[in-house]
Design an enzyme around this catalytic site. Structure first.
Site, PDB file in Angstrom:
ATOM      1  N   SER A  82       0.818  -1.205   0.000  1.00  0.00           N
ATOM      2  CA  SER A  82       0.000   0.000   0.000  1.00  0.00           C
ATOM      3  C   SER A  82       0.854   1.260   0.000  1.00  0.00           C
ATOM      4  CB  SER A  82      -0.893  -0.004   1.246  1.00  0.00           C
ATOM      5  OG  SER A  82      -0.106  -0.329   2.378  1.00  0.00           O
ATOM      6  N   THR A 185      -2.041   3.438   4.016  1.00  0.00           N
ATOM      7  CA  THR A 185      -0.994   4.468   3.991  1.00  0.00           C
ATOM      8  C   THR A 185      -0.155   4.429   5.255  1.00  0.00           C
ATOM      9  OG1 THR A 185      -2.381   5.980   2.761  1.00  0.00           O
ATOM     10  CG2 THR A 185      -0.716   7.005   4.142  1.00  0.00           C
ATOM     11  N   GLY A 237      -6.884   5.707   5.129  1.00  0.00           N
ATOM     12  CA  GLY A 237      -8.223   5.294   4.733  1.00  0.00           C
ATOM     13  C   GLY A 237      -8.669   6.021   3.486  1.00  0.00           C
TER      14      GLY A 237
HETATM   15  N1  ASP Z   1      -5.460   7.678   2.305  1.00  0.00           N
HETATM   16  C1  ASP Z   1      -4.950   6.982   1.171  1.00  0.00           C
HETATM   17  C2  ASP Z   1      -5.561   7.510  -0.082  1.00  0.00           C
HETATM   18  O1  ASP Z   1      -6.754   7.792  -0.086  1.00  0.00           O
HETATM   19  C3  ASP Z   1      -5.197   5.533   1.207  1.00  0.00           C
HETATM   20  C4  ASP Z   1      -4.569   4.795   2.323  1.00  0.00           C
HETATM   21  O2  ASP Z   1      -4.780   5.078   3.499  1.00  0.00           O
HETATM   22  O3  ASP Z   1      -3.833   3.867   2.023  1.00  0.00           O
HETATM   23  O4  ASP Z   1      -4.874   7.585  -1.070  1.00  0.00           O
END
Ligand code: ASP
Length: 324
Positions: A82, A185, A237
């Protein structure tokens, strides 16, 4: 030199502000700092990242270097699908990366929709240190990175490519609903031995996203925000949900107005819950710290975890959450 007058002023202010719970380090103007160093980051892969950051902190390094080196660990690890190298691609098979970094003086840098560079956080750092800008995106960000000695690499690992091929068959190129499985993330916040705060946030974004989609992570004030006088926050998220409430800035401003980091994280989640009708279908998690060493973490759904390194111990902790 501290004059008697200044000493008395500081002492009085400090006592008064201690009662109200306001930042002692700031009141003392960095002459003497009582906040403990700490590193906090999102998800389980934050544990390894925290180790790298903590090493820098214990060697009296700066929090900005700690967060950069910390999140680089997740970026470079192909098993973390991720973030950075090995991240799951967009629906066209491209790994596109977003990252942001911010220091105790309010300096910040970010990159978005960056391809082929394993450590976007260091490109963001360079945008901050070497350009008059805050944000570079896409081709321009890539060109900037290559001109500054970064290497062009294929970031799509075999493992992620196979998952993408499987997804394509199953989903028929339809964009995926953002749920609790297709993101993670790394956001990291740190306080160094000088009482200074910094933050970093880096991601490959949502798996199978539209080509060109950018999330919250590189948006200063959405995915991450630092105000050295008050505290710092970052998010993970569904980025769209976080951008809509300017989540990290909101949390820092709520702390400025007297909320603890935990209360501020809850309030930010409440805003999402109140305004975004489909909140039950996705995950958002926030972490926050203040200059009093208080910590907050809160998410919509069960399952959000964060890694906290404080007092020489690195621990993975389950966050409290809204949907019980
Ligand atoms: N916040 C990130 C995004 O929307 C995703 C994640 O938390 O991995 O790109």
């Amino acid at each position: 030199m501290i004059t008697r007058r200044k000493f008395l002023k500081n002492t009085t202010l400090t006592s008064a502000l201690l009662i109200t719970g306001v930042n002692e380090a700031f009141v003392k103007n960095n002459e003497k700092v009582n906040v403990k160093p700490l590193v906090i980051s999102t998800w389980k892969h934050g544990l390894a990242a925290n180790n790298a950051a903590w090493k820098i902190i214990t060697e009296n390094g700066k929090s900005i270097d700690a967060v950069e080196q910390g999140v680089k660990v997740s970026e470079s690890d192909p098993e973390v699908q991720s973030v950075g190298y090995g991240g799951l691609p967009d629906r066209d098979g491209n790994v596109t990366l977003d990252a942001s970094i911010m220091d105790e003086n309010g300096n910040c840098g970010s990159v978005a929709f960056l391809q082929h560079i394993k450590n976007p956080i260091s490109v963001a750092r360079l945008v901050m240190d070497k350009t008059p800008h805050v944000m570079l995106v896409g081709e321009g960000a890539l060109k900037f990175a290559l001109n500054n000695g970064f290497k062009k690499e294929n970031l799509l690992t075999e493992k992620s490519r196979i998952e993408w091929e499987k997804w394509k068959i199953k989903k028929n190129y339809e964009p995926e609903k953002i749920d609790i499985n297709n993101h993670d993330t790394i956001g990291m916040l740190a306080i160094d031995n000088f009482g200074n705060l910094s933050g970093a946030c880096t991601t490959s974004g949502l798996a199978w996203k539209y080509h060109g989609r950018v999330g919250d992570s590189p948006i200063i004030g959405a995915g991450m925000f630092v105000d050295n006088e008050i505290g710092a926050a970052c998010a993970t998220g569904k980025g769209e949900a976080v951008i809509k409430i300017a989540g990290s800035l909101l949390i820092v401003e709520l702390m400025r107005n007297g909320k603890t980091p935990m209360e501020a994280c809850k309030e930010a989640i409440n805003r999402i819950v109140k305004k975004q009708k489909d909140f039950k279908d996705f995950q958002v998690g926030f972490i926050a710290i203040n200059q009093n060493n208080q910590i907050g973490a809160y998410s919509i759904q069960k399952g959000f975890q964060y890694a906290l390194y404080i007092d020489g111990e690195n621990k993975l902790i389950d966050s409290d959450y809204y949907l019980k």
